[in-house]
Structure formats: structure tokens, C-alpha cells
Write an enzyme that holds these catalytic residues in place. Structure first.
Site, PDB file in Angstrom:
ATOM      1  N   GLN A  23       0.822  -1.212   0.000  1.00 21.94           N
ATOM      2  CA  GLN A  23       0.000   0.000   0.000  1.00 21.94           C
ATOM      3  C   GLN A  23       0.856   1.262   0.000  1.00 21.94           C
ATOM      4  O   GLN A  23       0.568   2.222  -0.723  1.00 21.94           O
ATOM      5  CB  GLN A  23      -0.941   0.018   1.212  1.00 21.94           C
ATOM      6  N   LYS A 126      -9.989  -0.882  -1.818  1.00 19.32           N
ATOM      7  CA  LYS A 126     -10.477  -2.260  -1.922  1.00 19.32           C
ATOM      8  C   LYS A 126      -9.724  -2.985  -3.028  1.00 19.32           C
ATOM      9  O   LYS A 126     -10.291  -3.502  -3.975  1.00 19.32           O
ATOM     10  CB  LYS A 126     -11.991  -2.276  -2.150  1.00 19.32           C
ATOM     11  N   ASP A 186     -13.231  -6.946   7.640  1.00 16.26           N
ATOM     12  CA  ASP A 186     -11.972  -7.292   6.985  1.00 16.26           C
ATOM     13  C   ASP A 186     -11.411  -8.589   7.573  1.00 16.26           C
ATOM     14  O   ASP A 186     -11.030  -9.503   6.842  1.00 16.26           O
ATOM     15  CB  ASP A 186     -10.987  -6.137   7.174  1.00 16.26           C
ATOM     16  N   GLU A 190     -11.177 -12.342   5.551  1.00 13.44           N
ATOM     17  CA  GLU A 190      -9.939 -13.092   5.307  1.00 13.44           C
ATOM     18  C   GLU A 190      -9.913 -14.419   6.058  1.00 13.44           C
ATOM     19  O   GLU A 190      -9.350 -15.392   5.572  1.00 13.44           O
ATOM     20  CB  GLU A 190      -8.698 -12.229   5.589  1.00 13.44           C
TER      21      GLU A 190
HETATM   22  P1  NAD Z   1       3.709  -4.415   3.543  1.00 10.11           P
HETATM   23  O1  NAD Z   1       4.105  -5.561   4.385  1.00 10.11           O
HETATM   24  O2  NAD Z   1       3.546  -4.641   2.070  1.00 10.11           O
HETATM   25  O3  NAD Z   1       4.765  -3.213   3.710  1.00 10.11           O
HETATM   26  C1  NAD Z   1       5.180  -2.787   4.949  1.00 10.11           C
HETATM   27  C2  NAD Z   1       6.157  -1.640   4.841  1.00 10.11           C
HETATM   28  O4  NAD Z   1       6.469  -1.195   6.169  1.00 10.11           O
HETATM   29  C3  NAD Z   1       7.494  -2.005   4.200  1.00 10.11           C
HETATM   30  O5  NAD Z   1       7.978  -0.885   3.515  1.00 10.11           O
HETATM   31  C4  NAD Z   1       8.377  -2.285   5.411  1.00 10.11           C
HETATM   32  O6  NAD Z   1       9.748  -2.118   5.131  1.00 10.11           O
HETATM   33  C5  NAD Z   1       7.875  -1.205   6.351  1.00 10.11           C
HETATM   34  N1  NAD Z   1       8.135  -1.435   7.765  1.00 10.11           N
HETATM   35  C6  NAD Z   1       8.102  -2.605   8.446  1.00 10.11           C
HETATM   36  N2  NAD Z   1       8.370  -2.396   9.733  1.00 10.11           N
HETATM   37  C7  NAD Z   1       8.578  -1.054   9.880  1.00 10.11           C
HETATM   38  C8  NAD Z   1       8.912  -0.209  10.976  1.00 10.11           C
HETATM   39  N3  NAD Z   1       9.063  -0.733  12.198  1.00 10.11           N
HETATM   40  N4  NAD Z   1       9.046   1.119  10.744  1.00 10.11           N
HETATM   41  C9  NAD Z   1       8.878   1.645   9.519  1.00 10.11           C
HETATM   42  N5  NAD Z   1       8.562   0.893   8.439  1.00 10.11           N
HETATM   43  C10 NAD Z   1       8.424  -0.437   8.626  1.00 10.11           C
HETATM   44  O7  NAD Z   1       2.347  -3.818   4.173  1.00 10.11           O
HETATM   45  P2  NAD Z   1       0.929  -3.599   3.447  1.00 10.11           P
HETATM   46  O8  NAD Z   1       0.365  -4.926   3.036  1.00 10.11           O
HETATM   47  O9  NAD Z   1       1.049  -2.502   2.462  1.00 10.11           O
HETATM   48  O10 NAD Z   1       0.056  -3.116   4.694  1.00 10.11           O
HETATM   49  C11 NAD Z   1       0.120  -1.799   5.196  1.00 10.11           C
HETATM   50  C12 NAD Z   1      -1.203  -1.437   5.818  1.00 10.11           C
HETATM   51  O11 NAD Z   1      -2.210  -1.438   4.796  1.00 10.11           O
HETATM   52  C13 NAD Z   1      -1.682  -2.420   6.884  1.00 10.11           C
HETATM   53  O12 NAD Z   1      -2.372  -1.691   7.865  1.00 10.11           O
HETATM   54  C14 NAD Z   1      -2.647  -3.303   6.114  1.00 10.11           C
HETATM   55  O13 NAD Z   1      -3.618  -3.903   6.955  1.00 10.11           O
HETATM   56  C15 NAD Z   1      -3.272  -2.276   5.181  1.00 10.11           C
HETATM   57  N6  NAD Z   1      -3.889  -2.791   3.955  1.00 10.11           N
HETATM   58  C16 NAD Z   1      -3.190  -3.592   3.107  1.00 10.11           C
HETATM   59  C17 NAD Z   1      -3.758  -4.014   1.918  1.00 10.11           C
HETATM   60  C18 NAD Z   1      -2.968  -4.831   0.914  1.00 10.11           C
HETATM   61  O14 NAD Z   1      -3.458  -5.044  -0.173  1.00 10.11           O
HETATM   62  N7  NAD Z   1      -1.757  -5.280   1.206  1.00 10.11           N
HETATM   63  C19 NAD Z   1      -5.064  -3.625   1.591  1.00 10.11           C
HETATM   64  C20 NAD Z   1      -5.766  -2.789   2.472  1.00 10.11           C
HETATM   65  C21 NAD Z   1      -5.163  -2.367   3.650  1.00 10.11           C
HETATM   66 MG    MG Z   2      -9.477  -7.273   3.519  1.00 12.55          MG
END
Ligand code: NAD
Ligand code: MG
Length: 339
Positions: A23, A126, A186, A190
Site C-alpha cells: 500500500q 479495496k 476485513d 480473510e
Molecule cells: P507491507 O508488508 O507490504 O509493507 C510494509 C512496509 O512497512 C514495508 O515498507 C516495510 O519495510 C515497512 N516497515 C516494516 N516495519 C517497519 C517499521 N518498524 N518502521 C517503519 N517501516 C516499517 O504492508 P501492506 O500490506 O502494504 O500493509 C500496510 C497497511 O495497509 C496495513 O495496515 C494493512 O492492513 C493495510 N492494507 C493492506 C492491503 C494490501 O493489499 N496489502 C489492503 C488494504 C489495507
Molecule cells: Mg481485507
């Protein structure tokens, strides 16, 4: 920047995006292309630090990014957010700034109690980050759901919509929700249907066929590989399109055998799962598991990875040159979101 002619309420704002994964990267690139001022906060030399730099961003430590930001988007994995909040956000976020999440887990379950002098908002696209980006590049957007948890400035809603606009969601559709609804639905989706339900359904089907003496290769195609065809039809046109595209024999089998497999007992147990989510049991167990170093998580994950369907699947997929390899980065995080 949006489908309206109004200036974005964030036009003069500094936006700190913490995390540059699925994201984070998509949001940051879209916000920048919408003309907004974005700084990235990451652990120095963490896995995505160089990627954000290569994309031309100003990348600093999380606490530095938060200082002076008008909006802080928390886009790290959910389980690291409470510590990130305590160490980098709470001491640095300025009064009246907005704290934005893409998933309500930590706020809803009290793992993060945001300071009383900031807005707390949510924008959840979404779709996966890659789609959030490619749709934006095509001049479109992925629908978003949005919520306001805390409004101290009186313009939290405008800020939230400005962010949704900035990442392209405003070009598609935005739907209002609240942190409770976003978080609970959510998690339920899942657990019961997308990740938990679908994988157990596939595994049970595979075991049923192979225990009856059928070849694992054939079983794999029938219960895992071809699931994509059905899911794509759901995605494009719901049950209606799926029924249009499968044979009459498949439809009849669906009508008479589907309810024998997914019966009232399944729904009753889905309600149990939902209750555990609603009353905080799941959040408590998951938080404790994470703090204990993921002992059960690793064991359970290994059992999935060692299942015979994975052996035969790897062999068969090697003969499908059209498949794109999934990058290590998208599989490294402890818990991937379904959507
Ligand atoms: P991700 O795992 O793809 O990426 C995480 C990022 O955070 C990476 O850049 C990582 O290096 C960094 N990171 C990890 N630990 C860290 C720290 N201590 N300090 C700073 N940076 C740090 O995560 P994601 O899947 O994009 O999820 C991010 C948020 O978005 C979450 O809250 C998730 O629930 C939400 N979300 C994700 C999706 C999806 O499609 N993946 C969809 C909707 C909502
Ligand atoms: Mg979801």
C-alpha cells in the site's frame, strides 16, 4: 488531481507515508502524481528504503518524517504499528495533524490510543497496492472505504476525502464506514472466506480425491488451478456470470452438492469466528502470538507449506510459463491482507 475541479484540501499539506510496501508505495506515488507533498518514513536501510529512494522520494527515519507533517499515513504491517506509534509518532506528530490508517485493527482493538489532539482517519482501498497504482496510472482509481474515528479539527472528513482523492479512489467510488465495521468485516472476510475458508476448502477437496486414489496432478488441476476461472467470473460478474459460463452439468452439481458441503454447520461456525473477532478474542490471541515470536504461526504455516498439494503444485506450475513469479517482498510479511 481528482475528478472534481475543487483544489484538494491537502494541496498545501505535507504528507508523511510510513512504510513503502504494497500500500505505501502505491499511495506515495499516486499522492505525488496528484501534486501533493510526500515524504517517506522508513527504518534506515530497511528492505524498502532503497526502493523508495530509487523512486525519487525524500526518505528519512519515521520520527523525522512525522515531524512537521500535516498528515501521517501509517502503512507498515499492522503488528509493528503500536511500537511505531509509541516511539516515532506520538512524540512527534503535531497537534491538529491527521493520523491515517488503511486498516482499523490497532485503533479499534485499543493497541494504539491516539493522542487526543489529532484527527484519526481511515482510507482503505479495496484492492492490492499494485492495482491502486496501475489504475491510477490509467487515469482511473480503485474504490476506497473511509472513516473518521476522531475529529478535533472539524475538517477530518474533508482531509480523509482529500487523501482518497489523492490516491485515485475519488475517481472511482468512496464508501463511508467506521473503524469497527472496517476492522471486523476485513478480519472476517480473510478468516472465514478468502484465506482461511478458501484454502481449507481446496485442501479438503484435494485430500478427498487423492485419498480415493486419484492422481494428485489431476486433483490439483480440479480443485486449485481451476478455482481461478471461477473467482475471475465472480469478480467480473458475480454468481450470474459464473453460472453463464459453466456447463449445465456444473450448474446442477453446484445447486445440489454445494449446500451439502457448505451447510448450516459451516454458517454456524462462521458466526463463532465472527464472535471471536467482535469480542476481541482473535485480536488478543494474535497479539500474544506475535509478541511470543510467532511459535504457533510458524508451525501452522509450515504445515501448509509441507502439504502434498504444494509439492505437486510446484511441479505443475513450473510447466505454466505464463505465471508471473510472486516477488519475495510480497511474501515476506507475517500476515498478508486479502484485499
Ligand atoms: P507491507 O508488508 O507490504 O509493507 C510494509 C512496509 O512497512 C514495508 O515498507 C516495510 O519495510 C515497512 N516497515 C516494516 N516495519 C517497519 C517499521 N518498524 N518502521 C517503519 N517501516 C516499517 O504492508 P501492506 O500490506 O502494504 O500493509 C500496510 C497497511 O495497509 C496495513 O495496515 C494493512 O492492513 C493495510 N492494507 C493492506 C492491503 C494490501 O493489499 N496489502 C489492503 C488494504 C489495507
Ligand atoms: Mg481485507
Amino acid at each position: 488531481m481528482s475528478n472534481t475541479s475543487h483544489p484538494n484540501p491537502l494541496a498545501k499539506a505535507r504528507i508523511a507515508v510510513l512504510g513503502y510496501g504494497s500500500q505505501g508505495r502505491a499511495h506515495a506515488l499516486n499522492l505525488r502524481d496528484s501534486g501533493l507533498d510526500v515524504v517517506i518514513g522508513l527504518r534506515p536501510n530497511g528492505p524498502t528504503w532503497h526502493k523508495a529512494k530509487a523512486d525519487g522520494f525524500n526518505v528519512v527515519e519515521p520520527g523525522e518524517a512525522v515531524k512537521g507533517a500535516d498528515l501521517v499515513a501509517v502503512l507498515t504491517p499492522d503488528m509493528v504499528q503500536p511500537t511505531l506509534y509509541k516511539e516515532s509518532i506520538e512524540p512527534n506528530i503535531k497537534p491538529g495533524a491527521a493520523l491515517l490508517f488503511a486498516h482499523g485493527f490497532n485503533v479499534h482493538f485499543g493497541q494504539i490510543v491516539p493522542r487526543a489532539d489529532i484527527d484519526v482517519i481511515l482510507v482503505a482501498p479495496k484492492g492490492p497496492g499494485a492495482l491502486v497504482r496501475t489504475e491510477y496510472e490509467r487515469g482511473r482509481g480503485v474504490p476506497c472505504i473511509w472513516a473518521v474515528h476522531q475529529d478535533v479539527t472539524g475538517h477530518a472528513e474533508a482531509t480523509t476525502k482529500g487523501y482518497a482523492d489523492g490516491i485515485g479512489g475519488g475517481r472511482a467510488m468512496i464508501i463511508k464506514t467506521d473503524f469497527k465495521e472496517e476492522t471486523e468485516t476485513d478480519l472476517f472476510g480473510e478468516q472465514a472466506v478468502l484465506c482461511g475458508g478458501a484454502s481449507e476448502l481446496v485442501i479438503a477437496g484435494f485430500e478427498t480425491l487423492t485419498e480415493a486414489g486419484y492422481q494428485p496432478e489431476i486433483a490439483y488441476y480440479e480443485v486449485m488451478h481451476e478455482l481461478k476461472l471461477i473467482v475471475d467470473l465472480f469478480y467480473e460478474g458475480g454468481l450470474t456470470k459464473m453460472l453463464q459460463f459453466v456447463s449445465e452439468t456444473a450448474q446442477y452439481g453446484d445447486y445440489v452438492s454445494g449446500p451439502r458441503v457448505i451447510d448450516a454447520g459451516v454458517k454456524a461456525r462462521m458466526k463463532d469466528v465472527l464472535r471471536d473477532i467482535q469480542d476481541g478474542t482473535f485480536a488478543k490471541n494474535w497479539t500474544e502470538e506475535y509478541k511470543a515470536g510467532l511459535p504457533n504461526y510458524q508451525k501452522l504455516k509450515q504445515a501448509d507449506l509441507d502439504h502434498p498439494i504444494e509439492k505437486v503444485g510446484a511441479k505443475l506450475r513450473a510447466q505454466m510459463p505464463w505465471l508471473q513469479p510472486v516477488s519475495a517482498e510480497t511474501t515476506a510479511a507475517p500476515m498478508k491482507k486479502a484485499g
